[in-house]
Scaffold this motif. Structure first.
Motif, PDB file in Angstrom:
ATOM      1  N   ALA A   1      11.954   3.105  -7.705  1.00  0.00           N
ATOM      2  CA  ALA A   1      11.675   3.636  -6.378  1.00  0.00           C
ATOM      3  C   ALA A   1      11.225   2.494  -5.475  1.00  0.00           C
ATOM      4  CB  ALA A   1      10.590   4.713  -6.453  1.00  0.00           C
ATOM      5  N   ASP A   2      11.599   2.590  -4.198  1.00  0.00           N
ATOM      6  CA  ASP A   2      11.107   1.589  -3.246  1.00  0.00           C
ATOM      7  C   ASP A   2      10.991   2.202  -1.859  1.00  0.00           C
ATOM      8  OD1 ASP A   2      13.579   0.917  -1.577  1.00  0.00           O
ATOM      9  OD2 ASP A   2      14.331   0.289  -3.540  1.00  0.00           O
ATOM     10  N   ASN A   3      10.241   1.496  -1.023  1.00  0.00           N
ATOM     11  CA  ASN A   3       9.975   1.961   0.338  1.00  0.00           C
ATOM     12  C   ASN A   3      10.584   1.015   1.371  1.00  0.00           C
ATOM     13  OD1 ASN A   3       8.713   4.428  -0.004  1.00  0.00           O
ATOM     14  ND2 ASN A   3       6.763   3.474  -0.489  1.00  0.00           N
ATOM     15  N   ARG A   4      11.857   0.763   1.246  1.00  0.00           N
ATOM     16  CA  ARG A   4      12.554  -0.170   2.132  1.00  0.00           C
ATOM     17  C   ARG A   4      12.540   0.255   3.591  1.00  0.00           C
ATOM     18  NH1 ARG A   4      18.279   0.091  -0.751  1.00  0.00           N
ATOM     19  NH2 ARG A   4      16.888   0.086  -2.525  1.00  0.00           N
ATOM     20  N   LYS A   5      12.636   1.544   3.880  1.00  0.00           N
ATOM     21  CA  LYS A   5      12.645   2.003   5.275  1.00  0.00           C
ATOM     22  C   LYS A   5      11.243   1.973   5.870  1.00  0.00           C
ATOM     23  CE  LYS A   5      16.606   4.974   4.556  1.00  0.00           C
ATOM     24  NZ  LYS A   5      17.040   6.362   4.388  1.00  0.00           N
ATOM     25  N   GLN A   6      10.244   2.361   5.107  1.00  0.00           N
ATOM     26  CA  GLN A   6       8.865   2.337   5.614  1.00  0.00           C
ATOM     27  C   GLN A   6       8.463   0.927   6.021  1.00  0.00           C
ATOM     28  OE1 GLN A   6       5.841   4.522   3.400  1.00  0.00           O
ATOM     29  NE2 GLN A   6       7.473   5.631   2.357  1.00  0.00           N
ATOM     30  N   ILE A   7       8.889  -0.059   5.253  1.00  0.00           N
ATOM     31  CA  ILE A   7       8.536  -1.441   5.542  1.00  0.00           C
ATOM     32  C   ILE A   7       9.290  -1.917   6.764  1.00  0.00           C
ATOM     33  CG2 ILE A   7       8.472  -3.786   4.613  1.00  0.00           C
ATOM     34  CD1 ILE A   7       6.644  -1.492   3.278  1.00  0.00           C
TER      35      ILE A   7
ATOM     36  N   ILE B   1       7.402  -3.813  -2.419  1.00  0.00           N
ATOM     37  CA  ILE B   1       7.790  -2.442  -2.047  1.00  0.00           C
ATOM     38  C   ILE B   1       8.458  -1.649  -3.163  1.00  0.00           C
ATOM     39  CG2 ILE B   1       8.018  -3.041   0.387  1.00  0.00           C
ATOM     40  CD1 ILE B   1      11.132  -2.888  -0.114  1.00  0.00           C
ATOM     41  N   ALA B   2       8.745  -2.284  -4.309  1.00  0.00           N
ATOM     42  CA  ALA B   2       9.491  -1.602  -5.364  1.00  0.00           C
ATOM     43  C   ALA B   2       8.673  -1.466  -6.638  1.00  0.00           C
ATOM     44  CB  ALA B   2      10.779  -2.368  -5.664  1.00  0.00           C
ATOM     45  N   VAL B   3       8.986  -0.415  -7.374  1.00  0.00           N
ATOM     46  CA  VAL B   3       8.282  -0.154  -8.632  1.00  0.00           C
ATOM     47  C   VAL B   3       9.207   0.622  -9.566  1.00  0.00           C
ATOM     48  CG1 VAL B   3       7.235   2.010  -7.818  1.00  0.00           C
ATOM     49  CG2 VAL B   3       6.103   0.685  -9.597  1.00  0.00           C
TER      50      VAL B   3
ATOM     51  N   ARG C   1       0.814  -1.219   0.000  1.00  0.00           N
ATOM     52  CA  ARG C   1       0.000   0.000   0.000  1.00  0.00           C
ATOM     53  C   ARG C   1       0.849   1.272   0.000  1.00  0.00           C
ATOM     54  NH1 ARG C   1      -0.558   2.312   5.030  1.00  0.00           N
ATOM     55  NH2 ARG C   1      -2.543   3.282   4.531  1.00  0.00           N
ATOM     56  N   SER C   2       2.035   1.231   0.628  1.00  0.00           N
ATOM     57  CA  SER C   2       2.882   2.427   0.678  1.00  0.00           C
ATOM     58  C   SER C   2       3.319   2.861  -0.725  1.00  0.00           C
ATOM     59  CB  SER C   2       4.119   2.173   1.559  1.00  0.00           C
ATOM     60  OG  SER C   2       4.987   1.237   0.951  1.00  0.00           O
ATOM     61  N   VAL C   3       3.486   1.908  -1.621  1.00  0.00           N
ATOM     62  CA  VAL C   3       3.869   2.240  -2.998  1.00  0.00           C
ATOM     63  C   VAL C   3       2.734   2.981  -3.702  1.00  0.00           C
ATOM     64  CG1 VAL C   3       4.464   1.251  -5.252  1.00  0.00           C
ATOM     65  CG2 VAL C   3       5.540   0.357  -3.175  1.00  0.00           C
ATOM     66  N   ILE C   4       1.517   2.507  -3.501  1.00  0.00           N
ATOM     67  CA  ILE C   4       0.352   3.159  -4.116  1.00  0.00           C
ATOM     68  C   ILE C   4       0.202   4.585  -3.588  1.00  0.00           C
ATOM     69  CG2 ILE C   4      -2.146   3.043  -4.454  1.00  0.00           C
ATOM     70  CD1 ILE C   4      -0.575   0.775  -5.812  1.00  0.00           C
ATOM     71  N   ILE C   5       0.369   4.749  -2.289  1.00  0.00           N
ATOM     72  CA  ILE C   5       0.258   6.084  -1.692  1.00  0.00           C
ATOM     73  C   ILE C   5       1.363   6.995  -2.226  1.00  0.00           C
ATOM     74  CG2 ILE C   5       0.450   7.388   0.466  1.00  0.00           C
ATOM     75  CD1 ILE C   5      -1.009   4.969   1.821  1.00  0.00           C
ATOM     76  N   SER C   6       2.595   6.499  -2.264  1.00  0.00           N
ATOM     77  CA  SER C   6       3.708   7.310  -2.762  1.00  0.00           C
ATOM     78  C   SER C   6       3.489   7.726  -4.214  1.00  0.00           C
ATOM     79  CB  SER C   6       5.027   6.532  -2.638  1.00  0.00           C
ATOM     80  OG  SER C   6       5.343   6.281  -1.288  1.00  0.00           O
ATOM     81  N   LEU C   7       3.080   6.790  -5.056  1.00  0.00           N
ATOM     82  CA  LEU C   7       2.824   7.111  -6.465  1.00  0.00           C
ATOM     83  C   LEU C   7       1.685   8.120  -6.616  1.00  0.00           C
ATOM     84  CD1 LEU C   7       3.151   3.557  -8.044  1.00  0.00           C
ATOM     85  CD2 LEU C   7       4.726   5.486  -8.366  1.00  0.00           C
ATOM     86  N   THR C   8       0.660   7.978  -5.797  1.00  0.00           N
ATOM     87  CA  THR C   8      -0.479   8.906  -5.851  1.00  0.00           C
ATOM     88  C   THR C   8      -0.036  10.317  -5.462  1.00  0.00           C
ATOM     89  OG1 THR C   8      -2.039   7.122  -5.407  1.00  0.00           O
ATOM     90  CG2 THR C   8      -2.792   9.364  -4.926  1.00  0.00           C
ATOM     91  N   LYS C   9       0.793  10.425  -4.433  1.00  0.00           N
ATOM     92  CA  LYS C   9       1.299  11.736  -4.014  1.00  0.00           C
ATOM     93  C   LYS C   9       2.156  12.371  -5.107  1.00  0.00           C
ATOM     94  CE  LYS C   9       1.269  10.929   0.966  1.00  0.00           C
ATOM     95  NZ  LYS C   9       2.093  10.783   2.184  1.00  0.00           N
ATOM     96  N   ILE C  10       2.997  11.570  -5.749  1.00  0.00           N
ATOM     97  CA  ILE C  10       3.825  12.074  -6.839  1.00  0.00           C
ATOM     98  C   ILE C  10       2.949  12.571  -7.978  1.00  0.00           C
ATOM     99  CG2 ILE C  10       5.440  11.378  -8.663  1.00  0.00           C
ATOM    100  CD1 ILE C  10       6.664   9.447  -6.513  1.00  0.00           C
TER     101      ILE C  10
END
Length: 156
Positions: free
Chosen positions: A144-150, A102-104, A38-47
């Motif tokens: 891009a990835d969210n390694r720290k958030q996870i 977590i990566a895209v 879900r963090s990837v979807i949120i990050s992409l949406t914010k971008i």
């Protein structure tokens, strides 16, 4: 198979459910398999939202790669080369399913004209919403990835 993974994504965000512009199918791999955090979807949406405001027109985020199996990673490593041997594919890629989606890889473009936006001109915005961003690929995509958030989530 027609209709498979043709599902618009919604995420819980700041205590409310938000319907996004993303479809599950956009994230599937060549075998039709999908895993996305879900963090990837949120990050992409914010971008996407920030780029739309910055440029004054609607921007699309086009997903070029998401979660990979070990077999797919091996194939890419053979084709493009491993980082430790001068290539571009990491042996412990955050795209692997063991990391939980977590990566895209993606690029941004203007919705109307379909003109791509240079990764170098949006890299800093991407870094605001993802933990790790690499934007210097020859084909212009961004990893891009969210390694720290996870990692933080797992500790909770």
């Amino acid at each position: 198979m027609k209709g498979r993974n043709d599902v618009r994504l919604a995420v819980e965000w700041d205590g409310r459910w938000v319907l996004t512009h993303f479809n599950l199918k956009e994230f599937e791999n060549e075998n039709g398999w999908v895993m996305i955090h879900r963090s990837v979807i949120i990050s992409l949406t914010k971008i996407r939202e920030e780029l739309g405001k910055l440029f004054g027109e609607e921007v699309e985020i086009v997903i070029t790669d998401s979660t990979r199996t070990h077999q797919q990673l091996e194939h890419l490593g053979e084709k493009l080369g491993w980082i430790d041997e001068g290539g571009v594919v990491a042996r412990n890629s955050k795209h692997l399913e063991v990391f939980g989606g977590i990566a895209v890889d993606f690029y941004a473009r203007f919705k109307q004209s379909k003109k791509r936006i240079a990764s170098s001109s949006i890299e800093m915005i991407c870094k605001k919403y993802f933990d790790f961003v690499k934007a210097d690929y020859a084909d212009g995509h961004i990893h891009a990835d969210n390694r720290k958030q996870i990692s933080t989530e797992r500790k909770k």
